[in-house]
Design an enzyme around this catalytic site. Structure first.
Site, PDB file in Angstrom:
ATOM      1  N   ARG A  91      -0.669   5.054  21.618  1.00 22.83           N
ATOM      2  CA  ARG A  91      -1.671   4.590  20.471  1.00 22.83           C
ATOM      3  C   ARG A  91      -3.031   4.986  20.627  1.00 22.83           C
ATOM      4  O   ARG A  91      -3.510   4.523  21.817  1.00 22.83           O
ATOM      5  CB  ARG A  91      -1.457   3.235  19.884  1.00 22.83           C
ATOM      6  CG  ARG A  91       0.046   3.101  19.444  1.00 22.83           C
ATOM      7  CD  ARG A  91      -0.022   1.532  18.755  1.00 22.83           C
ATOM      8  NE  ARG A  91       1.454   1.378  18.654  1.00 22.83           N
ATOM      9  CZ  ARG A  91       2.055   1.757  17.492  1.00 22.83           C
ATOM     10  NH1 ARG A  91       1.540   2.203  16.446  1.00 22.83           N
ATOM     11  NH2 ARG A  91       3.352   1.439  17.471  1.00 22.83           N
ATOM     12  N   HIS A 109      -3.208  11.173  31.566  1.00 24.16           N
ATOM     13  CA  HIS A 109      -2.611  12.262  30.657  1.00 24.16           C
ATOM     14  C   HIS A 109      -2.015  13.386  31.513  1.00 24.16           C
ATOM     15  O   HIS A 109      -2.958  13.955  32.412  1.00 24.16           O
ATOM     16  CB  HIS A 109      -3.876  12.480  29.840  1.00 24.16           C
ATOM     17  CG  HIS A 109      -3.211  13.531  28.879  1.00 24.16           C
ATOM     18  ND1 HIS A 109      -2.609  13.040  27.727  1.00 24.16           N
ATOM     19  CD2 HIS A 109      -3.387  14.872  28.668  1.00 24.16           C
ATOM     20  CE1 HIS A 109      -2.302  14.119  26.845  1.00 24.16           C
ATOM     21  NE2 HIS A 109      -2.852  15.079  27.369  1.00 24.16           N
TER      22      HIS A 109
HETATM   23  C1  GAR Z   1       2.986  10.045  31.263  1.00 23.46           C
HETATM   24  O1  GAR Z   1       3.398  11.378  31.803  1.00 23.46           O
HETATM   25  C2  GAR Z   1       1.792  10.110  30.929  1.00 23.46           C
HETATM   26  O2  GAR Z   1       0.732  10.806  31.495  1.00 23.46           O
HETATM   27  C3  GAR Z   1       1.839   9.875  29.314  1.00 23.46           C
HETATM   28  O3  GAR Z   1       3.143   9.560  28.918  1.00 23.46           O
HETATM   29  C4  GAR Z   1       4.070   9.634  30.070  1.00 23.46           C
HETATM   30  C5  GAR Z   1       4.550   8.286  30.235  1.00 23.46           C
HETATM   31  O4  GAR Z   1       5.648   8.320  31.065  1.00 23.46           O
HETATM   32  N1  GAR Z   1       0.694   9.841  28.366  1.00 23.46           N
HETATM   33  C6  GAR Z   1       0.110  10.381  27.702  1.00 23.46           C
HETATM   34  O5  GAR Z   1       0.772  11.510  27.065  1.00 23.46           O
HETATM   35  C7  GAR Z   1      -1.063   9.919  26.877  1.00 23.46           C
HETATM   36  N2  GAR Z   1      -1.429  10.890  25.766  1.00 23.46           N
HETATM   37  P1  GAR Z   1       6.322   6.994  31.758  1.00 23.46           P
HETATM   38  O6  GAR Z   1       6.660   6.031  30.558  1.00 23.46           O
HETATM   39  O7  GAR Z   1       7.488   7.335  32.162  1.00 23.46           O
HETATM   40  O8  GAR Z   1       5.390   6.469  32.630  1.00 23.46           O
END
Ligand code: GAR
Length: 200
Positions: A91, A109
Site C-alpha cells: 500500500r 523493491h
Molecule cells: C519482495 O520482492 C519485495 O521486494 C516486493 O514484494 C516482495 C515481497 O515478497 N515489494 C514490492 O514490490 C514493493 N513495491 P515476500 O512477501 O516473499 O517478502
C-alpha cells in the site's frame, strides 16, 4: 536497543529473513510487532511460527484510509517503534503517516528504481526484456516506490532464463541486501541529504 515494526502484505519471505537475522543477533533490534493488512498473509503465519507478536487489520475495517493509518500510527507510538521496515507492504503510505514517521521508514523493491515501480516489478522487467534488473532499498515517502535510495544491486537476466528463476535470484539478493541496509540504519550510518543518502 532500537525497536522496529515490520509491515508485510503477502508471502513474507523477507519478513521471515529479517526475523531470523534478529534472532541470530545479526540485526541488533527489538521487534515491537509485525503488521499485516491482509488476514491471509503468509507473513502473519511466519511471524507467529517464529514467536513474534503480530497485528492485523485492513483498511476495510475503517471508514477511511486516514483513520486506518491513524490506528497504525497509534500502535507505532504505543510500542515506541523507532523504525518501520516495509517488507512487501503493498500500500502507498499516506502523507500524514509519512509525516509522523519521516525518514524512519525503509522499503525494498525488486527492481532498479526508478524503473519498474509497482506491484509486479520482476515480471514487468522480465516482460520488457531488459538485460539487467535488480533490487533497491530506499527510504519510503508518500509516492509509489519513491524516496531516497540507500542501496541497489544489479541482477543480470540470463539468456533464456525463466521468470521463476529470475524471481528466485532476485529474492536471494533481497535477503542479503535488506539486512545490510537495516543495520546501517540501526547503527546511525545513513544521512539523508535531499534525494541522496550518504553512508557515514
Ligand atoms: C519482495 O520482492 C519485495 O521486494 C516486493 O514484494 C516482495 C515481497 O515478497 N515489494 C514490492 O514490490 C514493493 N513495491 P515476500 O512477501 O516473499 O517478502
Amino acid at each position: 536497543m532500537k525497536r522496529i515494526a515490520i509491515f508485510a502484505s503477502g508471502n513474507g519471505t523477507n519478513l521471515e529473513n529479517i526475523l531470523k537475522h534478529v534472532r541470530r543477533r545479526r540485526i541488533r533490534a527489538e521487534v515491537a510487532f509485525c503488521f499485516s493488512d491482509n488476514p491471509k498473509a503468509g507473513a502473519l503465519r511466519r511471524a507467529r511460527r517464529l514467536g513474534f507478536s503480530t497485528i492485523m487489520f485492513t483498511p476495510g475495517h475503517f471508514p477511511s484510509k486516514k483513520l486506518y493509518e491513524h490506528e497504525l500510527t497509534r500502535h507505532i507510538k504505543r510500542e515506541k517503534v523507532d523504525y518501520i521496515i516495509l517488507a512487501g507492504y503493498m500500500r502507498v503510505l499516506g502523507k500524514e503517516f509519512i509525516r509522523v514517521s519521516r525518514n524512519r521508514i525503509l522499503n525494498i523493491h525488486p527492481a532498479i528504481l526508478p524503473s519498474f515501480k509497482g506491484t509486479h516489478a520482476i515480471k514487468d522487467a522480465y516482460d520488457y526484456g531488459v538485460k539487467v534488473t535488480g533490487v533497491t532499498v530506499h527510504f519510503a515517502d508518500d509516492s509509489v516506490d519513491g524516496g531516497p535510495v540507500i542501496s541497489q544491486e544489479a541482477v543480470p537476466i540470463q539468456s533464456g532464463e525463466s521468470l521463476p528463476s529470475l524471481e528466485k535470484r532476485i529474492h536471494q539478493v533481497e535477503y542479503r541486501l535488506y539486512p545490510k541496509a537495516i543495520n546501517l540504519l540501526l547503527n546511525g550510518k545513513l544521512k539523508i541529504k535531499g534525494r541522496r543518502v550518504i553512508h557515514k
